[in-house]
Design an enzyme around this catalytic site. Structure first.
Site, short mmCIF file in Angstrom:
data_model
loop_
_atom_site.label_atom_id
_atom_site.label_comp_id
_atom_site.label_asym_id
_atom_site.label_seq_id
_atom_site.Cartn_x
_atom_site.Cartn_y
_atom_site.Cartn_z
N CYS A 2 0.83 -1.20 0.00
CA CYS A 2 0.00 0.00 0.00
C CYS A 2 0.87 1.25 0.00
O CYS A 2 1.41 1.64 1.04
CB CYS A 2 -0.92 -0.02 1.22
SG CYS A 2 -1.93 1.47 1.36
N CYS B 275 -0.36 4.11 2.18
CA CYS B 275 -0.13 3.91 3.62
C CYS B 275 1.33 4.17 3.97
O CYS B 275 1.63 4.82 4.96
CB CYS B 275 -0.43 2.47 4.04
SG CYS B 275 -1.92 1.77 3.38
N ASP B 276 2.25 3.64 3.19
CA ASP B 276 3.64 3.57 3.62
C ASP B 276 4.62 4.43 2.80
O ASP B 276 5.79 4.53 3.17
CB ASP B 276 4.12 2.11 3.59
CG ASP B 276 3.31 1.24 4.55
OD1 ASP B 276 2.94 1.76 5.62
OD2 ASP B 276 3.04 0.08 4.23
#
Ligand code: NDP
Length: 313
Positions: free
Chosen positions: A132, A135-136
């Site tokens: 993701c 997300c990261d």
């Protein structure tokens, strides 16, 4: 008889439970195999509103769980193995052999990112391997990363990461991209992205995290070449599998398996059955959008139960 049964304990399931609990529906959540959902495989969350300094993903899910319990949600740890949605009350069977009937069902079973199946993906999960970018990606500012995949998701993730990282390699197994022309163009026009066609990943290396990938170009051909590519992050973007297998017999899904809902609501074609979060969302797949759809599903469940009770009087 359970009034509101929620399958799945990610942001969608817990939010549905918070709303259903506050509405007095005494929801029962079945956590399934991955309590906390996909978020628990990332580390810190910086884009969930309300946490100016970010929050540990597991802590966020634990807090949501406690909030659901505070409003009376009962949390059970089994996994559903069979469903019968042919008529209300709906029936579900669980892996401990139990069976429950419910008047409303909120399916919040999420989706699972596909991985290549390399041991190293497990080894470096959360320390260089992610599925993701939203997300990261932030943790790879000014670094070098690779994205695997040649579809729209991979191109989107590569473009997103190129805004943060110094260099993005797109590892594509075929000699062409599968993504839409518009998405391909965005990749081609981005100077930071380099596409490595006809390339597969054999493994990853690094001492305390990912430091590089072992790659092979034109595997099995006469001119096959194996080499190491130094990278700091390895992002999978080879598709997601919605966890909807149990319901395919009863609910309409798209060709990938995402549950189809009605006109931007979580309603399915079966009255009293709702789908929330990633299991019904091929597009956004964010914790906040999942939470929002869980909220909508609980509101819909309450409305449905009120109508059911009124009709019975
Ligand atoms: P896709 O199935 O479209 O693409 C998956 C990609 O991963 C393909 O390039 C595939 O390669 C590659 N792949 C699969 N398995 C492996 C493997 N084992 N090793 C290496 N590569 C692999 O998935 P997406 O998630 O990209 O898209 C899903 C759907 O969502 C699509 O319909 C897409 O259009 C849509 N979407 C739309 C977006 C938008 O419009 N903004 C954004 C994101 C997704 P190969 O081509 O060789 O099969």
């Amino acid at each position: 008889m359970i009034e509101c049964l929620i399958l799945g304990a990610g942001p969608a399931g817990y939010t549905a439970a918070i709303y259903a609990g506050r509405a007095g529906l005494r929801p029962v959540i079945y956590e399934g195999l991955q309590p906390g959902g996909q978020l628990t495989i990332t580390t810190e969350i910086e884009n969930f509103p309300g946490f100016a300094e970010g929050i540990d993903a597991n802590q966020l899910m634990l807090t949501m769980r406690q909030q659901a319990e505070r409003f009376g949600a009962e949390i059970r740890s089994h996994t559903a193995v069979r469903a019968d949605l042919s008529q209300s009350p709906y029936k579900l069977w669980f892996d401990d052999g139990s069976m429950e009937e419910c008047l409303t069902l909120i399916i919040a079973t999420g989706a699972t990112a596909k991985y290549l199946g390399l041991d190293d993906e497990q080894k470096y999960q959360g320390i260089g391997v992610s599925a993701c970018a939203t997300c990261d990606g932030f943790f790879y500012r000014k670094k070098t990363v690779a994205v695997v995949g040649g579809g729209d998701t991979a191109c989107e993730e590569a473009t997103y990461l190129a805004n943060l990282a110094n260099k993005v390699y797109l590892i594509v197994r075929k000699p062409y991209l599968r993504a839409s022309k518009a998405m391909q163009q965005r990749v081609m026009e981005n100077e930071k992205i380099e596409v490595l066609y006809e390339t597969n990943t054999l493994g990853l290396y690094g001492t305390d995290g990912v430091e590089g990938a072992h790659l092979v170009h034109r595997k099995g051909e006469a001119d096959e070449r194996q080499y190491d590519l130094p990278i700091d992050g390895f992002f999978l973007a080879i598709g997601h599998k919605p966890n909807s297998d149990l319901f395919r017999e009863w609910l309409q899904t798209d060709e990938i398996g995402y549950i189809m809902t009605q006109e931007s609501t979580p309603r399915t074609a079966v009255p009293g059955v709702f789908a929330a979060g990633d299991v019904a969302d091929p597009l956004y797949r964010q914790a906040i959008t999942a939470a929002a759809s869980g909220c909508k599903a609980a509101i819909e469940a309450e409305k449905y139960l009120t109508e059911l009770k009124a009709a019975a009087q």
